[in-house]
Scaffold this motif. Structure first.
Motif, short mmCIF file in Angstrom:
data_model
loop_
_atom_site.label_atom_id
_atom_site.label_comp_id
_atom_site.label_asym_id
_atom_site.label_seq_id
_atom_site.Cartn_x
_atom_site.Cartn_y
_atom_site.Cartn_z
N SER A 1 6.09 9.66 1.88
CA SER A 1 4.90 9.29 1.72
C SER A 1 4.19 10.40 2.68
O SER A 1 4.55 11.09 3.15
CB SER A 1 4.65 8.19 1.89
OG SER A 1 5.18 7.84 2.70
N TYR A 2 2.99 11.25 2.26
CA TYR A 2 2.55 11.88 3.30
C TYR A 2 1.01 11.13 3.56
O TYR A 2 -0.10 11.09 2.13
CB TYR A 2 2.27 12.98 2.84
CG TYR A 2 2.09 13.59 1.36
CD1 TYR A 2 0.48 13.77 1.07
CD2 TYR A 2 2.58 13.30 0.59
CE1 TYR A 2 0.37 13.59 -0.38
CE2 TYR A 2 2.70 13.75 -0.90
CZ TYR A 2 1.18 14.13 -1.33
OH TYR A 2 0.93 14.35 -2.49
N GLY A 3 0.33 11.84 4.39
CA GLY A 3 -0.93 11.85 4.44
C GLY A 3 -2.05 12.38 5.55
O GLY A 3 -1.11 13.46 5.99
N GLY A 4 -2.72 11.73 6.12
CA GLY A 4 -3.34 12.41 7.76
C GLY A 4 -2.24 10.99 8.95
O GLY A 4 -1.20 11.35 8.68
N ILE A 5 -3.28 11.13 9.58
CA ILE A 5 -2.52 9.52 11.04
C ILE A 5 -1.93 8.79 10.17
O ILE A 5 -0.12 8.34 10.69
CB ILE A 5 -3.48 9.32 11.63
CG1 ILE A 5 -3.04 8.84 13.26
CG2 ILE A 5 -4.09 8.37 11.71
CD1 ILE A 5 -4.34 8.66 14.08
N SER A 6 -1.75 7.90 8.90
CA SER A 6 -1.01 7.43 8.25
C SER A 6 0.21 8.12 7.88
O SER A 6 1.07 6.66 7.51
CB SER A 6 -2.02 6.33 8.16
OG SER A 6 -2.15 6.68 6.15
N ALA A 7 -0.01 8.60 7.58
CA ALA A 7 1.36 9.78 7.07
C ALA A 7 2.34 8.60 5.58
O ALA A 7 2.63 8.64 5.32
CB ALA A 7 2.59 8.65 8.08
N GLY A 8 0.53 7.90 4.92
CA GLY A 8 0.82 7.10 3.56
C GLY A 8 1.37 5.75 3.87
O GLY A 8 1.97 6.05 2.87
N THR A 9 1.56 5.71 4.70
CA THR A 9 2.78 4.99 4.76
C THR A 9 2.37 3.66 4.41
O THR A 9 3.31 2.34 4.06
CB THR A 9 3.16 3.51 6.28
OG1 THR A 9 1.70 4.40 7.15
CG2 THR A 9 3.72 4.77 6.94
N ARG A 10 0.64 3.25 3.94
CA ARG A 10 0.45 2.11 3.48
C ARG A 10 0.41 2.32 1.26
O ARG A 10 0.58 0.96 1.18
CB ARG A 10 -1.11 1.91 3.79
CG ARG A 10 -1.52 1.63 5.17
CD ARG A 10 -3.43 2.25 5.31
NE ARG A 10 -3.32 3.29 5.37
CZ ARG A 10 -4.28 3.87 6.18
NH1 ARG A 10 -4.92 3.14 7.22
NH2 ARG A 10 -4.29 5.63 5.77
N ALA A 11 0.27 3.09 1.10
CA ALA A 11 1.18 3.75 -0.05
C ALA A 11 2.59 3.46 -0.16
O ALA A 11 2.49 3.13 -1.39
CB ALA A 11 0.92 4.95 -0.40
#
Length: 193
Positions: free
Chosen positions: A115-125
């Motif tokens: 997973s990837y993203g901003g500060i959350s690193a995509g963890t919610r997805a």
């Protein structure tokens, strides 16, 4: 005996997406491990329309050529890695649609999540998708790769992660190999989904 097939599925189809370079990086690691026959599956190239099959996927009575091709693709896999962006605290509609097209083809196969993203690193997805894949009798791994501020690690279209991300990916690959082997009997033994 041939190597098990690992499919790395790019879960974003958005123009300008970073999922493709992330998936290509992971593909390189997977090939380097030598444990799998590796296939990169790009949902932008698969180009599935929004679910348009009249029958429930469990019946496998597909009427559309794109669904038949998608079924054949997923059927030949023994394990997966989903490269998952986070959109509005969830995973992408393109990935959900691709998953929902099929049912039995996913069963008894392990899935690793990048997973990837901003500060959350995509963890919610990543957490959200676990509810979906377990319903299809897939086994999501505890080991995962979470990439915060992904854009900082991309230069000229190439993803180059920091050491902890790379180490996490290698640990996940090793666990994918163990889980694929453990689940093989359920897949090959004709277990009913």
């Amino acid at each position: 005996m041939s190597k098990p097939v690992l499919q790395i599925i790019v879960g974003s189809t958005r123009p300008g997406r970073v999922g493709l370079p992330v998936a290509q990086w992971f593909e390189g690691l997977a090939r380097e491990s030598g444990e799998f026959e590796v296939e990169l599956v790009d949902l932008a190239e698969v180009d599935l329309p929004l679910m348009d099959e009249p029958n429930h996927p469990r019946m496998r009575k597909y009427t559309k050529d794109h669904t038949k091709r998608w079924s054949e693709t997923i059927d030949r896999a023994d394990a997966f890695v989903f490269v998952v962006p986070e959109y509005n605290y969830g995973f992408s509609a393109a990935l959900k649609n691709a998953i929902d097209y099929l049912c039995l083809e996913w069963a008894y196969k392990p899935v690793g999540l990048v997973s990837y993203g901003g500060i959350s690193a995509g963890t919610r997805a990543a957490q959200m998708i676990k509810q979906v894949v377990t319903t299809l009798k897939m086994t999501p791994l505890f080991e995962a790769v979470s990439i915060p501020f992904v854009q900082k690690s991309i230069t000229d279209g190439t993803f180059s992660p920091e050491a902890p991300v790379d180490e996490g990916a290698r640990a996940m690959l090793a666990e994918l190999g163990r889980m694929e082997e453990a689940l093989r009997g359920l897949r090959r033994g004709g277990a009913k989904a």
